[in-house]
Design an enzyme around this catalytic site. Structure first.
Site, PDB file in Angstrom:
ATOM      1  N   ARG A  93      35.716  36.563  31.858  1.00 43.62           N
ATOM      2  CA  ARG A  93      35.046  35.672  30.900  1.00 43.62           C
ATOM      3  C   ARG A  93      33.536  35.832  30.875  1.00 43.62           C
ATOM      4  O   ARG A  93      32.912  36.079  31.911  1.00 43.62           O
ATOM      5  CB  ARG A  93      35.377  34.216  31.259  1.00 43.62           C
ATOM      6  CG  ARG A  93      36.825  33.877  31.035  1.00 43.62           C
ATOM      7  CD  ARG A  93      37.173  32.480  31.520  1.00 43.62           C
ATOM      8  NE  ARG A  93      38.571  32.178  31.171  1.00 43.62           N
ATOM      9  CZ  ARG A  93      39.616  32.647  31.865  1.00 43.62           C
ATOM     10  NH1 ARG A  93      39.430  33.404  32.942  1.00 43.62           N
ATOM     11  NH2 ARG A  93      40.841  32.371  31.476  1.00 43.62           N
ATOM     12  N   HIS A 118      38.139  38.825  28.217  1.00 43.47           N
ATOM     13  CA  HIS A 118      38.701  40.172  28.150  1.00 43.47           C
ATOM     14  C   HIS A 118      38.282  40.957  26.905  1.00 43.47           C
ATOM     15  O   HIS A 118      39.093  41.605  26.245  1.00 43.47           O
ATOM     16  CB  HIS A 118      40.232  40.107  28.232  1.00 43.47           C
ATOM     17  CG  HIS A 118      40.735  39.635  29.568  1.00 43.47           C
ATOM     18  ND1 HIS A 118      40.034  39.793  30.739  1.00 43.47           N
ATOM     19  CD2 HIS A 118      41.886  39.000  29.926  1.00 43.47           C
ATOM     20  CE1 HIS A 118      40.721  39.287  31.746  1.00 43.47           C
ATOM     21  NE2 HIS A 118      41.846  38.785  31.283  1.00 43.47           N
ATOM     22  N   HIS A 192      45.348  45.101  33.545  1.00 38.81           N
ATOM     23  CA  HIS A 192      45.946  43.772  33.649  1.00 38.81           C
ATOM     24  C   HIS A 192      47.461  43.825  33.913  1.00 38.81           C
ATOM     25  O   HIS A 192      48.220  43.061  33.312  1.00 38.81           O
ATOM     26  CB  HIS A 192      45.639  42.991  32.369  1.00 38.81           C
ATOM     27  CG  HIS A 192      45.501  41.524  32.545  1.00 38.81           C
ATOM     28  ND1 HIS A 192      46.517  40.719  32.997  1.00 38.81           N
ATOM     29  CD2 HIS A 192      44.440  40.703  32.338  1.00 38.81           C
ATOM     30  CE1 HIS A 192      46.101  39.457  33.026  1.00 38.81           C
ATOM     31  NE2 HIS A 192      44.843  39.428  32.639  1.00 38.81           N
ATOM     32  N   ASP A 264      43.292  31.588  39.768  1.00 41.36           N
ATOM     33  CA  ASP A 264      42.789  32.396  38.650  1.00 41.36           C
ATOM     34  C   ASP A 264      41.296  32.539  38.899  1.00 41.36           C
ATOM     35  O   ASP A 264      40.467  32.039  38.145  1.00 41.36           O
ATOM     36  CB  ASP A 264      43.085  31.697  37.315  1.00 41.36           C
ATOM     37  CG  ASP A 264      42.876  32.612  36.117  1.00 41.36           C
ATOM     38  OD1 ASP A 264      42.446  33.762  36.322  1.00 41.36           O
ATOM     39  OD2 ASP A 264      43.130  32.162  34.982  1.00 41.36           O
ATOM     40  N   GLU A 330      43.143  42.010  39.445  1.00 42.23           N
ATOM     41  CA  GLU A 330      42.269  42.766  38.539  1.00 42.23           C
ATOM     42  C   GLU A 330      40.971  43.113  39.253  1.00 42.23           C
ATOM     43  O   GLU A 330      40.162  42.236  39.526  1.00 42.23           O
ATOM     44  CB  GLU A 330      41.978  41.931  37.288  1.00 42.23           C
ATOM     45  CG  GLU A 330      43.227  41.470  36.551  1.00 42.23           C
ATOM     46  CD  GLU A 330      42.998  40.178  35.771  1.00 42.23           C
ATOM     47  OE1 GLU A 330      42.128  40.153  34.896  1.00 42.23           O
ATOM     48  OE2 GLU A 330      43.686  39.173  36.048  1.00 42.23           O
TER      49      GLU A 330
HETATM   50  C1  GLA Z   1      43.233  36.611  32.862  1.00 40.82           C
HETATM   51  C2  GLA Z   1      42.564  35.312  32.951  1.00 40.82           C
HETATM   52  C3  GLA Z   1      43.572  34.231  32.907  1.00 40.82           C
HETATM   53  C4  GLA Z   1      44.492  34.372  31.727  1.00 40.82           C
HETATM   54  C5  GLA Z   1      45.137  35.717  31.740  1.00 40.82           C
HETATM   55  C6  GLA Z   1      45.967  35.935  30.518  1.00 40.82           C
HETATM   56  O1  GLA Z   1      43.631  37.106  34.059  1.00 40.82           O
HETATM   57  O2  GLA Z   1      41.738  35.185  34.081  1.00 40.82           O
HETATM   58  O3  GLA Z   1      42.922  32.997  32.843  1.00 40.82           O
HETATM   59  O4  GLA Z   1      43.772  34.205  30.551  1.00 40.82           O
HETATM   60  O5  GLA Z   1      44.153  36.711  31.811  1.00 40.82           O
HETATM   61  O6  GLA Z   1      46.796  34.872  30.225  1.00 40.82           O
END
Ligand code: GLA
Length: 363
Positions: A93, A118, A192, A264, A330
């Protein structure tokens, strides 16, 4: 090649094979490339550089696809949360979809609440890539390339991108990223893949055990934008310095887990950014005996526990994907780096070459 010792002849990598996978609405043909080496089988689409299938053997030699995905181009176009895709121009982000570079402010495509995620609404995951097969000694692979136009999704500079997916003779899947620009810009490329080492459609990954080579992570606000200074993982659910089940602490009443509906977050790898890939994470599935070991040149790693899978997508084996049915690891620079002067820089200038490498080893 048949011979007196067929097993010896059949060892080693197979040259990538190309087939038609489907077409986009405008008629563009999407191809699927299949390759195999060292006991790993990989299927890659020209759409999004997507890993559509990655098969490895379990402890009894039985193969399974350990990555979530779909069987048709349409499914990828209409409903994919980045399954297996190449992510760019900026993985993760950027707060408020905006950053300032050399005194100029750039407005990006905003596609995640108020933020850009992304690479924006039409990121590299939705682009059609040029794909060329290669063999390099005992290794086989694919070069994926594309040019991202100046201004695409709001980013400055024409960015020429070349990515190599290599299957080594040891069955590792290695990714090498390279990019150059004609104007100062920001770059943060990643992949991803959603891992389920028990096999795609095999249910929850909460029993998988994860180790992360990181003593700190970057806490976030409600929009999952880092608040600034990294925090110590010690004494928190974010401590994966020793192997721990994904589900062990995921239901703790912790503000960070509440914001993200699970994990996350970006972990700050203790090794920092490196020229050669160094160990970052190990994921083990006790049920199948499969292990994935990730090494990277990157300073960070986003561990996402599949929180937004909600049972609405049907995967390639016909099973629906529910929350926690896979996880992503990632490798990356930190989220929102263009707005965080203390984070390792993601700026790329003319004359420089962006380079990043990540190795996925399977046991
Ligand atoms: C990334 C983001 C998550 C989500 C996924 C897709 O990894 O960090 O918050 O948006 O992609 O769903």
């Amino acid at each position: 090649m048949a011979g007196p010792f067929p097993f010896l002849w059949e060892k080693g990598g197979t040259s990538p094979v190309k087939e038609l996978f489907g077409k986009l609405a405008d008629g563009t043909e999407i191809h699927r490339w299949s390759l195999e080496n060292g006991g790993t089988r990989l299927k890659v689409l020209s759409y999004g550089g997507i890993v559509q299938s990655l098969e490895t053997p379990d402890r009894d030699g039985r193969y399974a696809n350990v990555s979530l995905g779909f069987d048709t181009v349409e499914d990828y176009v209409t409903g994919s949360p980045y399954f297996g895709a190449l992510i760019g121009r900026y993985g993760n982000r950027i707060g408020a979809g905006r950053f300032t570079l050399d005194g100029e402010t750039y407005e990006l495509s905003v596609n995640d609440g108020a933020n850009s995620l992304h690479g924006g609404a039409d990121g590299f995951d939705r682009a059609v890539w040029d794909v060329e097969p290669f063999t390099d000694g005992p290794d086989v692979g694919l070069y994926l390339s594309r040019t991202s136009a100046d201004g695409e999704m709001g980013y400055p500079g024409t960015l020429a991108v070349k990515v190599a997916y290599t299957l080594t003779e040891r069955g590792e899947w290695r990714i090498d990223y390279e990019a150059t620009t004609d104007r100062a810009t920001v770059v943060n490329l990643t992949n991803h893949v959603y891992w389920n080492l028990a096999g795609e459609g095999g249910g929850s990954v909460h029993e998988h055990r994860l180790t992360l080579a990181a003593s700190r992570f970057t806490p976030v606000d409600a929009g999952l934008i880092p608040t600034g200074e990294p925090a110590e993982v010690a004494g928190t659910p974010f401590d994966f310095r020793r192997a721990k089940a994904i589900g062990a602490d995921i239901r703790e009443n912790d503000q960070q887990l509440l914001y993200a509906k699970g994990f996350d977050h970006n972990w700050v790898l203790d090794k920092g950014g490196t020229t050669e890939p160094e160990w970052a994470a190990t994921l083990t599935d006790p049920s199948s005996g499969r292990t994935l070991r990730i090494s990277t040149t990157e300073p960070g790693l986003q561990f996402y526990s599949g929180n937004f899978l909600d049972g609405t997508l049907v995967g390639s084996s016909g099973k629906i994907y529910r929350q926690g049915d896979a996880l992503c690891l990632e490798t990356q620079h930190f989220p929102d780096s263009p707005n965080q002067p203390t984070y390792p820089s993601t700026v790329l200038r003319p004359g420089e070459t962006y380079r990043s490498a990540t190795v996925h080893a399977f046991e």
